[in-house]
Write a protein that holds these residues in place. Structure first.
Motif, PDB file in Angstrom:
ATOM      1  N   GLY A  12       0.814  -0.777   0.233  1.00 52.17           N
ATOM      2  CA  GLY A  12      -0.251   0.030  -0.405  1.00 52.17           C
ATOM      3  C   GLY A  12       1.412   1.033   0.403  1.00 52.17           C
ATOM      4  O   GLY A  12       1.596   1.022   0.306  1.00 52.17           O
ATOM      5  N   GLY A  13       0.406   2.293  -0.052  1.00 52.02           N
ATOM      6  CA  GLY A  13       0.869   3.428  -0.729  1.00 52.02           C
ATOM      7  C   GLY A  13       1.659   4.018   0.513  1.00 52.02           C
ATOM      8  O   GLY A  13       3.055   4.634   1.042  1.00 52.02           O
ATOM      9  N   SER A  14       0.750   3.773   1.945  1.00 54.39           N
ATOM     10  CA  SER A  14       1.878   5.128   2.939  1.00 54.39           C
ATOM     11  C   SER A  14       2.867   3.864   3.629  1.00 54.39           C
ATOM     12  O   SER A  14       3.678   4.557   3.911  1.00 54.39           O
ATOM     13  N   GLY A  15       2.972   2.107   3.433  1.00 52.12           N
ATOM     14  CA  GLY A  15       3.771   1.589   3.357  1.00 52.12           C
ATOM     15  C   GLY A  15       5.041   2.049   3.038  1.00 52.12           C
ATOM     16  O   GLY A  15       6.212   1.597   3.150  1.00 52.12           O
ATOM     17  N   TYR A  93      -0.244   6.337   8.517  1.00 53.92           N
ATOM     18  CA  TYR A  93      -1.065   6.340   8.866  1.00 53.92           C
ATOM     19  C   TYR A  93      -2.090   6.111  10.884  1.00 53.92           C
ATOM     20  O   TYR A  93      -0.970   4.963  11.709  1.00 53.92           O
ATOM     21  N   GLY A 121      -4.652   9.289   4.970  1.00 58.53           N
ATOM     22  CA  GLY A 121      -5.292   8.901   3.283  1.00 58.53           C
ATOM     23  C   GLY A 121      -7.010   8.988   4.901  1.00 58.53           C
ATOM     24  O   GLY A 121      -7.493   9.239   5.393  1.00 58.53           O
ATOM     25  N   VAL A 150      -0.076  13.689   3.782  1.00 61.54           N
ATOM     26  CA  VAL A 150       0.637  14.402   2.192  1.00 61.54           C
ATOM     27  C   VAL A 150      -0.614  14.754   1.398  1.00 61.54           C
ATOM     28  O   VAL A 150       0.013  15.009  -0.281  1.00 61.54           O
ATOM     29  N   ASN A 173       3.876  13.385  -0.955  1.00 61.13           N
ATOM     30  CA  ASN A 173       4.768  11.952  -1.143  1.00 61.13           C
ATOM     31  C   ASN A 173       6.147  12.527  -1.852  1.00 61.13           C
ATOM     32  O   ASN A 173       5.957  13.513  -2.903  1.00 61.13           O
ATOM     33  N   ASN A 205      -4.531  -0.975  -5.136  1.00 59.79           N
ATOM     34  CA  ASN A 205      -5.114  -2.327  -4.110  1.00 59.79           C
ATOM     35  C   ASN A 205      -6.442  -3.349  -4.076  1.00 59.79           C
ATOM     36  O   ASN A 205      -6.868  -3.532  -3.375  1.00 59.79           O
ATOM     37  N   ARG A 207      -9.673  -2.016  -4.694  1.00 60.31           N
ATOM     38  CA  ARG A 207     -10.409  -1.887  -3.403  1.00 60.31           C
ATOM     39  C   ARG A 207     -11.275  -0.877  -3.827  1.00 60.31           C
ATOM     40  O   ARG A 207     -11.375  -0.187  -4.887  1.00 60.31           O
ATOM     41  N   VAL A 209     -12.668   2.049  -3.098  1.00 58.82           N
ATOM     42  CA  VAL A 209     -12.456   3.401  -3.290  1.00 58.82           C
ATOM     43  C   VAL A 209     -11.734   3.730  -4.491  1.00 58.82           C
ATOM     44  O   VAL A 209     -11.604   4.549  -4.685  1.00 58.82           O
ATOM     45  N   GLN A 280     -11.543   8.141  -3.673  1.00 61.68           N
ATOM     46  CA  GLN A 280     -11.230   8.947  -2.500  1.00 61.68           C
ATOM     47  C   GLN A 280      -9.469   8.118  -2.932  1.00 61.68           C
ATOM     48  O   GLN A 280      -8.949   7.281  -3.249  1.00 61.68           O
ATOM     49  N   GLU A 281      -8.920   9.445  -2.846  1.00 63.32           N
ATOM     50  CA  GLU A 281      -6.984   9.465  -3.373  1.00 63.32           C
ATOM     51  C   GLU A 281      -6.784  10.683  -2.851  1.00 63.32           C
ATOM     52  O   GLU A 281      -6.967  11.636  -3.052  1.00 63.32           O
ATOM     53  N   SER A 282      -5.838  10.937  -1.393  1.00 59.36           N
ATOM     54  CA  SER A 282      -6.024  11.879  -0.583  1.00 59.36           C
ATOM     55  C   SER A 282      -4.742  12.322  -1.340  1.00 59.36           C
ATOM     56  O   SER A 282      -4.006  14.147  -1.047  1.00 59.36           O
ATOM     57  N   PHE A 283      -3.725  11.144  -2.251  1.00 58.35           N
ATOM     58  CA  PHE A 283      -2.648  11.537  -2.807  1.00 58.35           C
ATOM     59  C   PHE A 283      -2.605  11.163  -4.267  1.00 58.35           C
ATOM     60  O   PHE A 283      -2.287  11.901  -4.896  1.00 58.35           O
ATOM     61  N   LEU A 285      -0.142   7.958  -5.035  1.00 62.82           N
ATOM     62  CA  LEU A 285       1.501   7.729  -5.159  1.00 62.82           C
ATOM     63  C   LEU A 285       1.611   6.758  -6.273  1.00 62.82           C
ATOM     64  O   LEU A 285       2.561   7.565  -6.828  1.00 62.82           O
TER      65      LEU A 285
HETATM   66  O1  GMT Z   1      -6.261   4.377   2.149  1.00 60.38           O
HETATM   67  C1  GMT Z   1      -5.352   3.538   1.443  1.00 60.38           C
HETATM   68  O2  GMT Z   1      -6.247   3.410   0.013  1.00 60.38           O
HETATM   69  C2  GMT Z   1      -4.514   2.972   1.981  1.00 60.38           C
HETATM   70  C3  GMT Z   1      -2.914   4.622   1.863  1.00 60.38           C
HETATM   71  C4  GMT Z   1      -1.971   2.957   1.290  1.00 60.38           C
HETATM   72  O3  GMT Z   1      -1.484   3.084   2.723  1.00 60.38           O
HETATM   73  O4  GMT Z   1      -1.779   3.139   0.654  1.00 60.38           O
HETATM   74  O5  GMT Z   1      -3.159   5.101   0.581  1.00 60.38           O
HETATM   75  C5  GMT Z   1      -3.330   6.216   1.260  1.00 60.38           C
HETATM   76  O6  GMT Z   1      -1.855   6.771   0.838  1.00 60.38           O
HETATM   77  C6  GMT Z   1      -1.166   6.525   0.214  1.00 60.38           C
HETATM   78  C7  GMT Z   1       0.152   7.183   0.806  1.00 60.38           C
HETATM   79  O7  GMT Z   1       0.036   8.784   0.446  1.00 60.38           O
HETATM   80  C8  GMT Z   1      -1.935   7.861  -1.011  1.00 60.38           C
HETATM   81  O8  GMT Z   1      -1.186   7.849  -1.487  1.00 60.38           O
HETATM   82  C9  GMT Z   1      -2.952   6.856  -1.093  1.00 60.38           C
HETATM   83  O9  GMT Z   1      -3.426   8.395  -1.925  1.00 60.38           O
HETATM   84  C10 GMT Z   1      -4.116   7.506   0.042  1.00 60.38           C
HETATM   85  N1  GMT Z   1      -5.260   6.436  -0.622  1.00 60.38           N
HETATM   86  C11 GMT Z   1      -6.361   7.063  -0.031  1.00 60.38           C
HETATM   87  O10 GMT Z   1      -6.659   8.218   0.611  1.00 60.38           O
HETATM   88  C12 GMT Z   1      -7.560   6.353  -0.824  1.00 60.38           C
END
Ligand code: GMT
Length: 378
Positions: A12-15, A93, A121, A150, A173, A205, A207, A209, A280-283, A285
């Motif tokens: 996932g993007g945060s990891g 996270y 996110g 982010v 990011n 991933n 999901r 969203v 939904q997408e806060s960034f 990546l």
């Molecule tokens: O919320 C998620 O989908 C998981 C999360 C992750 O762990 O990957 O994604 C969020 O964090 C990413 C890294 O900062 C961002 O690039 C994604 O936009 C964000 N996802 C959402 O907001 C849906």
């Protein structure tokens, strides 16, 4: 500095971001200690100077109906901070990492120890709004010594959702521009025999969203006009529905599900377009990684995406669910190579100017300095 990093270690993007940040900080001479329930994927199972990994052990006991990760993580944080002499714990996270970090901070008798939290996110926009999490989320964010988000969108969302009075630094990011750059794509084209076909790519991933079905419907519009293939990278709960939709639309020969992949540069370099129609997408990546590889992005207009994708310059932005428009934009770029390649170059330029590893890691170092020199939040 000696820094503990906690993140979700999976795909996932945060990891990904947390791991790349740790690796970059280690190269700058900081000592990095990853604390998680599994080794973060991007560490590639390897070891490196200045990088250490501490696994959280989870005891099971018949009385525990659910795994008790939050206290187990807090205990491991205390252990690592104490015996490795950590200055700072940076958690990625908020749920439940910021909560474990708060517990750990309370147990560590060191006035100079600090905690900072990066919001990514859905920890804010989805999970955090659940009534069962909300009070503990708000509390844990407020008790963090530093907080980053982010995107500007995510900062605003956090302040309004939680009604908290807390300074939140926006640190976007980043992408490693050495690793993510346009490379020879002939290997991917040969492997899939795609010589004369346009290639559209989506990475996620899977999901709900992410609206991967919109990716497929957009591709269907393109496919009716020209020979093209859609490469889908990643895996997740929506994959079966997507495979079903591909069969319904008769696109089996034109859509390739690659599953999870660690090496993306060659695949992205082969792409003519990247699609990100998220709900939904806060960034976003993976869209940034595509831009770094010189791929124009067609995205929805949600969250932090307009901070990344510039409409009519690095790609196109459409309303959520408007697959007709996304299809129209895709066809426009795929039939106008001059424009497509201009957008591709602009995307790379934007990644270089605003989202390079060097620039953003320095912003994190500045944030750490600020947090270390501010009074501890009790
Ligand atoms: O919320 C998620 O989908 C998981 C999360 C992750 O762990 O990957 O994604 C969020 O964090 C990413 C890294 O900062 C961002 O690039 C994604 O936009 C964000 N996802 C959402 O907001 C849906």
């Amino acid at each position: 500095m000696k820094i503990g990093i906690t993140c979700y270690p999976t795909y996932g993007g945060s990891g990904v971001l947390a791991t790349e940040l740790g690796k970059a900080l280690a190269k700058r001479g900081h000592q990095i200690h990853f604390i998680s329930y599994a080794m973060p994927l991007r560490l590639n199972g390897g070891y490196d100077n200045n990088i250490f990994y501490h696994e959280v052990e989870m005891a099971s006991y018949p009385v525990f109906e659910f795994p008790l990760y939050t206290p187990a993580l807090a205990s491991k944080m205390v252990e690592v901070a104490t015996f490795e002499g950590l200055d700072l714990l940076h958690v990625h996270y908020a749920i439940p990492h910021a909560t474990s970090a708060y517990l750990a901070k309370k147990m560590i008798p060191n006035d100079n120890f600090r905690v900072t939290t990066t919001l990514h996110g859905t920890d804010i926009t989805l999970v955090g709004l659940e009534p069962s999490f909300l009070p503990v989320m708000k509390f844990s964010i407020e008790k963090s010594d530093g907080v980053t988000a982010v995107s500007r969108y995510l900062r605003e969302k956090t302040l309004t959702n939680y009604n908290i009075n807390k300074e939140i630094d926006v640190i976007p990011n980043f992408v490693d521009l050495e690793e993510y750059r346009h490379v020879d794509d002939s290997c991917v084209r040969q492997k899939f025999q795609l010589q004369d076909r346009r290639i559209l790519v989506h990475v996620s991933n899977f999901r709900q969203v992410k609206r991967v079905q919109d990716v497929i419907r957009t591709f269907d519009i393109v496919r009716k006009k020209m020979p093209a293939v859609l490469i889908l990278v990643g895996d997740g709960p929506d994959r079966s529905n997507c495979e079903m939709l591909v069969r319904e639309l008769g696109l089996q020969n034109d859509v390739k599900f690659l599953g999870k992949q660690l090496e993306l540069t060659e695949i992205l370099s082969a792409a003519d377009l990247f699609l990100m129609p998220s709900q939904q997408e806060s960034f976003g990546l993976s869209a940034l990684e595509a831009m770094a590889c010189e791929v124009p992005v067609i995205s929805s207009s949600v969250g932090g995406l307009p901070e990344l994708v510039v409409h009519n310059q690095t790609g196109y932005i459409a309303e959520i669910g408007d697959v007709e428009r996304m299809g129209k934009y895709a066809i426009e770029l795929l039939t106008n190579e001059q424009k497509r390649s201009m957008f591709a170059k602009e995307g790379r330029k934007r990644a270089e100017e605003l989202f390079s590893l060097e620039k953003i890691v320095t912003e994190y170092e500045r944030h750490y300095d600020k947090v270390m020199n501010a009074p501890k939040v009790e």
